[in-house]
Design a protein around this motif. Structure first.
Motif, PDB file in Angstrom:
ATOM      1  N   GLY A  68      35.093  45.518  40.896  1.00 34.15           N
ATOM      2  CA  GLY A  68      35.562  44.514  40.579  1.00 34.15           C
ATOM      3  C   GLY A  68      36.866  44.796  39.944  1.00 34.15           C
ATOM      4  O   GLY A  68      37.762  43.911  40.394  1.00 34.15           O
ATOM      5  N   LEU A  69      37.074  45.766  39.054  1.00 40.26           N
ATOM      6  CA  LEU A  69      38.344  46.071  38.471  1.00 40.26           C
ATOM      7  C   LEU A  69      39.391  46.442  39.414  1.00 40.26           C
ATOM      8  O   LEU A  69      40.484  46.215  39.394  1.00 40.26           O
ATOM      9  N   LEU A  70      38.776  47.314  40.235  1.00 37.24           N
ATOM     10  CA  LEU A  70      39.554  47.954  41.337  1.00 37.24           C
ATOM     11  C   LEU A  70      40.319  46.806  42.231  1.00 37.24           C
ATOM     12  O   LEU A  70      41.517  46.831  42.467  1.00 37.24           O
ATOM     13  N   ALA A  71      39.470  45.780  42.561  1.00 37.15           N
ATOM     14  CA  ALA A  71      39.925  44.676  43.363  1.00 37.15           C
ATOM     15  C   ALA A  71      40.785  44.091  42.775  1.00 37.15           C
ATOM     16  O   ALA A  71      41.792  43.453  43.406  1.00 37.15           O
ATOM     17  N   ALA A  72      40.480  43.513  41.455  1.00 33.62           N
ATOM     18  CA  ALA A  72      41.339  42.831  40.559  1.00 33.62           C
ATOM     19  C   ALA A  72      42.784  43.538  40.597  1.00 33.62           C
ATOM     20  O   ALA A  72      43.815  42.730  40.507  1.00 33.62           O
ATOM     21  N   PHE A  73      43.005  44.732  40.448  1.00 35.30           N
ATOM     22  CA  PHE A  73      44.541  45.350  40.219  1.00 35.30           C
ATOM     23  C   PHE A  73      44.932  45.757  41.458  1.00 35.30           C
ATOM     24  O   PHE A  73      46.064  46.150  41.537  1.00 35.30           O
ATOM     25  N   ALA A  74      44.035  45.785  42.713  1.00 45.30           N
ATOM     26  CA  ALA A  74      44.518  46.069  44.097  1.00 45.30           C
ATOM     27  C   ALA A  74      45.622  45.177  44.700  1.00 45.30           C
ATOM     28  O   ALA A  74      45.840  44.217  44.246  1.00 45.30           O
ATOM     29  N   SER A  75      46.188  45.749  45.786  1.00 45.18           N
ATOM     30  CA  SER A  75      47.314  45.039  46.295  1.00 45.18           C
ATOM     31  C   SER A  75      46.457  43.896  47.081  1.00 45.18           C
ATOM     32  O   SER A  75      45.182  43.966  47.314  1.00 45.18           O
ATOM     33  N   ARG A  76      47.070  42.747  47.521  1.00 43.86           N
ATOM     34  CA  ARG A  76      46.500  41.937  48.048  1.00 43.86           C
ATOM     35  C   ARG A  76      45.579  42.099  49.297  1.00 43.86           C
ATOM     36  O   ARG A  76      44.577  41.443  49.515  1.00 43.86           O
ATOM     37  N   THR A  77      46.006  42.869  49.883  1.00 43.51           N
ATOM     38  CA  THR A  77      45.393  43.327  51.388  1.00 43.51           C
ATOM     39  C   THR A  77      44.043  43.952  50.922  1.00 43.51           C
ATOM     40  O   THR A  77      42.842  43.677  51.415  1.00 43.51           O
ATOM     41  N   VAL A  78      44.269  45.067  50.101  1.00 42.28           N
ATOM     42  CA  VAL A  78      43.038  45.547  49.681  1.00 42.28           C
ATOM     43  C   VAL A  78      41.982  44.534  48.927  1.00 42.28           C
ATOM     44  O   VAL A  78      40.776  44.725  49.124  1.00 42.28           O
ATOM     45  N   ASP A  79      42.507  44.011  48.041  1.00 42.88           N
ATOM     46  CA  ASP A  79      41.501  42.818  47.465  1.00 42.88           C
ATOM     47  C   ASP A  79      40.839  41.862  48.441  1.00 42.88           C
ATOM     48  O   ASP A  79      39.631  41.668  48.404  1.00 42.88           O
ATOM     49  N   ASP A  80      41.713  41.525  49.379  1.00 39.49           N
ATOM     50  CA  ASP A  80      40.929  40.436  50.504  1.00 39.49           C
ATOM     51  C   ASP A  80      40.039  41.306  51.249  1.00 39.49           C
ATOM     52  O   ASP A  80      38.877  40.573  51.540  1.00 39.49           O
ATOM     53  N   VAL A  81      40.048  42.604  51.466  1.00 36.29           N
ATOM     54  CA  VAL A  81      38.975  43.485  52.317  1.00 36.29           C
ATOM     55  C   VAL A  81      37.759  43.537  51.345  1.00 36.29           C
ATOM     56  O   VAL A  81      36.713  43.389  51.819  1.00 36.29           O
ATOM     57  N   LEU A  82      38.087  43.777  50.207  1.00 37.46           N
ATOM     58  CA  LEU A  82      37.079  44.058  49.011  1.00 37.46           C
ATOM     59  C   LEU A  82      36.156  42.869  48.875  1.00 37.46           C
ATOM     60  O   LEU A  82      35.072  42.755  48.798  1.00 37.46           O
ATOM     61  N   ALA A  83      36.944  41.597  48.736  1.00 33.52           N
ATOM     62  CA  ALA A  83      36.564  40.438  48.409  1.00 33.52           C
ATOM     63  C   ALA A  83      35.623  39.975  49.532  1.00 33.52           C
ATOM     64  O   ALA A  83      34.454  39.255  49.618  1.00 33.52           O
ATOM     65  N   ALA A  84      36.080  40.188  50.996  1.00 34.14           N
ATOM     66  CA  ALA A  84      35.256  39.848  51.995  1.00 34.14           C
ATOM     67  C   ALA A  84      34.026  40.649  52.132  1.00 34.14           C
ATOM     68  O   ALA A  84      32.911  40.203  52.435  1.00 34.14           O
ATOM     69  N   THR A  85      34.153  41.850  51.775  1.00 35.21           N
ATOM     70  CA  THR A  85      32.875  42.896  51.766  1.00 35.21           C
ATOM     71  C   THR A  85      31.711  42.280  50.836  1.00 35.21           C
ATOM     72  O   THR A  85      30.693  42.198  50.994  1.00 35.21           O
ATOM     73  N   LEU A  86      32.202  42.194  49.592  1.00 34.31           N
ATOM     74  CA  LEU A  86      31.347  41.671  48.559  1.00 34.31           C
ATOM     75  C   LEU A  86      30.859  40.314  48.698  1.00 34.31           C
ATOM     76  O   LEU A  86      29.468  39.994  48.799  1.00 34.31           O
ATOM     77  N   ASP A  87      31.473  39.322  49.568  1.00 36.80           N
ATOM     78  CA  ASP A  87      31.032  37.937  49.938  1.00 36.80           C
ATOM     79  C   ASP A  87      29.879  38.185  51.231  1.00 36.80           C
ATOM     80  O   ASP A  87      28.774  37.645  51.099  1.00 36.80           O
TER      81      ASP A  87
END
Lengths: 250, 283
Positions: free
Chosen positions: B101-120
């Protein structure tokens, strides 16, 4: 002596949204500078550039003649100690989970300033007319004006040469505003202030120099006395005319 | 906003709500019982100590099961297993979830989008179903596998919550003030992000604890949790199913134990936020 120089600085969000155009600006020690403009004129972006929180798309920013490079840790440590900031919203600029002592001491701890932290915090609280007992409290236990004083105490605790203040009184009521202006006036005897505001009246109370921004461009700059007495640019004239005044009943 | 109050108000104090006290008492009782079974139990949980399906008596407070084992002893040992699963699963979920969660919050938008979709996508699978898949894919049912499976399944929920909370904190002016004060990103996480997301996160982790206890009981009920002779509450419920009309206390007793622990955890979680969050304290 020049503290910060901006030379032909431009800034754009993304590739197309350019918000600052060829800004030339000099902040000199001992001369308070006011940056005035309407919402969206680029004031806050200039502030972020001056604080090293953003890098210009083009142009050069220098601190004491050295290029401001956020990647240069040693240089930035000296820069951070010399340049501090106070933000607009006293509710969101203080960490609600930290006690006031820790909030004020953060620059000292983060910058490894060799000093008695408790004594420095007490001195900073005294400078902003808050009792020493405030150190053990949380921000939610204070009023808006008191919170802004805590934010100012944090900004001055490392004894910076320059304090940048972003719309620092715009969220406060009139009487509180007057007290904060008085506080800033006394602080400006030992540190240089850069005040970013849409309120030319407030800035005129504290600053020797003014910069007027319109749509990301400097339209007028110079001594506050000259600009206020004989504004040249139509936008500056409009700003001055729009300053609220009490009606004349005489 | 005014500045006209130079005198400070009295200091605030933590607020202990009745719900928190009840929750803490229920959880505390289970913890004490679980700890006692490390050293002592009324009977050997695997030994036949009475008649089969005996009703509650002075010798057997909750009666006996279909093999004549003391049900109260099994429920006591079951508390230890439930708590071990809860602690283990929540520790795994918190470690993996908070980190991602912290990595996603600090990550670039693209990485965050990928992580958020995976979590969903992961959250779309029910925790129990995901845990069953993980147990099925492993060597076999064991307590360790159940803890790992439930922990991994819950970590996506913790990660998603951490990401949302951390992003909200990172947008605040006090983070900008911290950067201006010279605080690095690790310092910002330690000093500002974790303390600010903690009150909400701890509530969620306590709720996950309750869900982990239910998930373990469910896995054991399906034969995918702690294998016999471990006295899991889920296995006790499963074993009591065939005799529920003739000896109902075999189902009622572990059911009460399970429900009281989960309700206790939920009440405890709700009250914990008031204790952990100084801004919710009364003056």
């Amino acid at each position: 002596m020049s503290l910060i120089d901006l030379a032909a600085v431009s800034f754009a969000y993304g590739r197309s949204r350019k918000v600052l155009h060829d800004i030339d600006l000099r902040i000199e020690a001992g001369r308070n500078l006011g940056i005035v403009g309407e919402s969206g004129s680029g004031k806050t972006t200039i502030l972020r550039l001056l604080l090293g929180l953003a890098r210009p798309t083009s142009g050069r920013i220098a601190f004491r003649g050295e290029p401001l490079d956020p990647r240069d840790r040693l240089f930035m440590r000296g820069f951070r100690r010399s340049v501090q900031a106070v933000f607009q919203d006293p509710y969101s600029s203080l960490d609600p989970r930290q006690k006031v002592a820790d909030i004020i001491a953060e620059p000292l701890r983060s910058l490894n300033v060799d000093t008695d932290i408790d004594a420095a915090v007490a001195e900073a609280l005294a400078s902003v007319d808050l009792p020493s007992g405030a150190a053990g409290r949380y921000p939610h236990e204070f009023s808006g004006g008191q919170r802004q004083r805590i934010a100012i105490a944090r900004a001055i605790v490392s004894q910076p040469e320059l304090v940048l203040a972003d719309e620092v009184v715009s969220a406060l009521d009139l009487t509180t505003r007057i007290r904060i202006v008085d506080l800033l006036k006394s602080l400006s005897e030992r540190t240089t202030l850069v005040l970013v505001s849409h309120d030319i009246g407030f800035v005129a109370l504290l600053c020797q120099d003014l910069v007027i921004l319109e749509k990301g461009r400097i339209v007028e700059q110079g001594s506050a006395r000259n600009i206020l007495s004989a504004p040249k640019h139509p936008y500056t004239q409009r700003l001055l005319e729009s300053t609220p005044r009490l009606p004349d009943f005489t | 906003m005014t500045d006209a109050t130079p005198a400070l108000s009295p200091p605030s104090s933590p607020r202990l709500t009745p719900a928190f006290v009840i929750g803490a008492t229920l959880v505390g009782l289970h913890v004490i019982v679980g700890l006692i079974t490390l050293f002592w139990a009324p009977y050997d949980p695997t030994a036949m100590t009475g008649g089969r399906l005996a009703p509650p008596s002075l010798a057997h407070w909750a009666g006996t099961d279909r093999l004549g084992r003391d049900l109260f002893t099994e429920i006591m040992v079951g508390a230890r297993i439930a708590l071990a699963v809860g602690i283990g699963a929540v520790a795994i979920a918190a470690t993996i979830g908070v980190t991602i969660g912290l990595l996603a919050a600090f990550a670039s938008r693209t990485v965050d989008d990928v992580l958020a979709a995976t979590l969903d996508i992961l959250i779309a699978f029910p925790t129990l179903l995901l845990a069953m898949l993980i147990v099925a894919a492993s060597d076999g049912a064991s307590l360790g596998t159940a803890i790992l499976a439930i922990g991994i399944a819950a970590s996506s929920i913790v990660a998603r919550l951490t990401r949302i909370l951390a992003r909200r904190v990172l947008a605040m002016d006090y983070i900008t003030a911290a950067r201006v004060s010279g605080t690095g990103w690790l310092g910002i996480v330690r000093i500002h992000v974790l303390p600010n997301i903690w009150p909400t996160l701890i509530v969620n982790l306590a709720l996950q604890f309750g869900l982990a206890v239910i998930a373990e009981a469910s896995l054991s009920y399906l034969g995918l949790g702690a294998p016999p002779p471990n006295a899991s509450w889920g296995r006790l419920l499963q074993e009591a199913q065939a005799t529920v009309y003739t000896a109902p206390f075999g189902a009622v007793a572990p059911g009460i134990a399970l429900v009281s622990l989960v309700i206790g955890l939920n009440l405890f979680a709700d009250g914990l936020r008031d204790v952990a969050d100084p801004t919710r304290r009364r003056r």
